[in-house]
Design an enzyme around this catalytic site. Sequence first.
Site, PDB file in Angstrom:
ATOM      1  N   HIS A   1      42.984  53.992 117.500  1.00  9.75           N
ATOM      2  CA  HIS A   1      42.946  55.198 116.668  1.00  9.75           C
ATOM      3  C   HIS A   1      42.080  55.006 115.423  1.00  9.75           C
ATOM      4  O   HIS A   1      41.232  55.862 115.092  1.00  9.75           O
ATOM      5  CB  HIS A   1      44.397  55.531 116.295  1.00  9.75           C
TER       6      HIS A   1
ATOM      7  N   ASP B   1      44.637  53.749 108.366  1.00 11.14           N
ATOM      8  CA  ASP B   1      44.865  54.016 109.790  1.00 11.14           C
ATOM      9  C   ASP B   1      45.340  52.751 110.487  1.00 11.14           C
ATOM     10  O   ASP B   1      46.078  51.958 109.881  1.00 11.14           O
ATOM     11  CB  ASP B   1      43.546  54.548 110.400  1.00 11.14           C
TER      12      ASP B   1
ATOM     13  N   SER C   1      44.081  64.238 114.196  1.00 10.50           N
ATOM     14  CA  SER C   1      43.560  62.935 113.764  1.00 10.50           C
ATOM     15  C   SER C   1      42.048  62.871 113.916  1.00 10.50           C
ATOM     16  O   SER C   1      41.372  62.162 113.169  1.00 10.50           O
ATOM     17  CB  SER C   1      44.148  61.811 114.616  1.00 10.50           C
TER      18      SER C   1
END
Lengths: 665, 90
Positions: free
Chosen positions: A105, A32, A440
């Site tokens: 994220h 990620d 996600s």
Amino acid sequence: TTHTPVFLHLTPSDGVLPSSGYGHDVIVGVIDTGIWPERPSFNDGRFDEVPSRWKGECEEGTDFNSSFCNKKFIGARYFYKGYEAAKGPMDESAESKSPRDTEGHGTHTSSTAVGDFVANVSLFGYASGDARGMAMDARLAVYKVCWEPGCYDSDILAAFDSAVADGVDIISLSVGGDIVPLYKDSIALGSYGAMEQGVLVSCSAGNSGPSAGSVRNVAPWVLTVAASSIDRTFPAPIVLGDGSSYEGISLYGGMSFWEEGEQLPLVYAGDAALNGSESAYLCETDTLDPGLVQGKLVLCERGSNARVAKGYVVKAAGGMGMILANTFESGAELIADSHLIPAALVSFEDGVAIKKYISSYTSNATASMEFKGTKLGVTPAPTMAAFSSRGPNLLPPEILKPDITAPGLNILAAYTGKVGPTGLDGDDRLVDFSIMSGTSMSCPHVSGLAALLKAVYPGWSPAAIKSALMTTSSILDNTGESIKDLFDGEAADPFAYGAGHVNPTAALDPGLVYDLSVQDYVNFLCSLGYKDAYLQIFTKGKYECTNELFRARDLNYPSFALVFNKDEENVTVTRSVTNVGDANATYTVQVVAPAGMNITVEPEVLEFNEENSILNYKVKFQISLDAQLQSLAGIIRTASTEHAFGSLTWTDGVHKVRSPIAITY
Amino acid sequence: QHEDLLTYIVHASTNQKPPVFSSTAHWYAASIASVTGLPLHLSLARHGPLYTYQTVFHGFSAKLTPAQSSSLLLRPGFVLAVQDKVLQLH
């Protein structure tokens, strides 16, 4: 993650959490944007020594020392050579050339999957509670591959290569691209190599819903995760001057510049264009006339620029607040945002009604807006997010995708300390935890749950774990009705949720599993016409095609996706199930046939006499006589009836091993 | 010429590595230098490999012109070259 464990019925006293030791010693690799290691979700206070099988490292870089790793967060690497080869040297004033997450994220996904217990957290008071990842006692290794421009294949493959060599058990990857053949698909290729070595790869399905055929990460060895809501919302009711009221949603955390219930002038952004701008209704930068917006609430429409950016535009033009209306495609899906000005999102239908009110009252239109905090126990839930990508799987359609759905709408988890929760340049509010939406966010939920199962059943293959999660999932919401679709309010189907909503308690004891070996996947590749170089890149020369008659639909998958060509009237497929429950078990089949289809299963009873024994069955799918007559008359096989859905369930009275069926005519 | 370089992910069949090379890394680097026509140290600096892959698949990534990637595939053991792409967070 202050609520999803409860919503998923994960309880500390019984079920999969205590059985798995909360995922004890399973290693989850998250590929990620890296990690903000100072977040308490990654503390190691309760952890014993790192497993001796771990071969990873904690790489140093800008603003990141190897001492940041600990007994919980055991490894960190970063891969940027593909990025710099394409874009030139990285701007190190904007992002850290290290595993440090300057985007947010990766910290969010990592803490969702395996974050430790953190008491009493919230985002501006919203979603308050004790945060915890799905597998709190699993170890975490992060592999940073995503940078400002995106995530390059060459870097992703390097991360897969390292993660598998390092010794991770599960890989979580919330990234995707366009549909390409599997041999050109870095995620398919990397996850195949991971699967070969017993590593389960869980991937996000994509956020291009509700368009049909939009699902991504479709290789059959990948666990593909769709996104759905939980029973929590953040109400921001809007009352118009005519007394009508609408249910908005918001995470606005600042001051309101008006009294509670006070009516403010309301204007439609499309009527407040600067210099005749045609995109004013979208509240794009420099499109609003301050003279028409000053001191008013502004109704903007979704699309083009970011939702939170629209509020910024309204603020810059002197507006007091924003009502944001969904597009038709987003329907009633309410994504919560931490806007920089008082703002709330409403459904498409409500947006149309508000716009109609404004056009009726023109200069006298008014509205009030309030922010009511957090509301739990919402019904119905789960509901499918409109944005969640949908089947059918275009490559190949005989594998039903997505596989499963999990919470992905308005999820609170740990966040970067580099940027504010909107990610906008002007947002200097730094928060420890933030609320985000997307597949996600659903993917790491399932990655963490897979880690729990891996801890309970360390010898199970990735396919067996995947099967347990899929066949025990639920297609009912918390009112006992079929899971609905936030796009249109209608019942969702397996092209939206796959097998159903993940049910970890049931997955602990699936009864039967549909297992798959590497050779099975090789035969699948062969069935797609892969040979020579194209097969070699997957198999590395270790496997050959062993069954020339194998068809993609024969892959021992825990779901059925059948494509009927014009001249086909029946199709027979085979499956084998492994008994992972009590030695002596008798399962009988229950079929819910899709419209226009007759289904026969042979045998209809499976009698197991020992653990881990395998029995086969055949399923004959036959277009019904009625459907054939209608077809001849041109009634079916039209656009509206080209897909039909059903299910096949094996039950011994205790377990229900359910597989969805999707038929494409 | 530098602007013409694209990143390719090159798939290799390592059991076809000529024995003259002591390692796959050496084989990859020498093969890239051969198709770029540069001395090994210059080829490494300009073209790579950026990464060598040895666990989930066999191969490497490198910055090459389309013609150089095609030339590489004429050599034994190099089976496919796929251009690098950028993916996005979901």
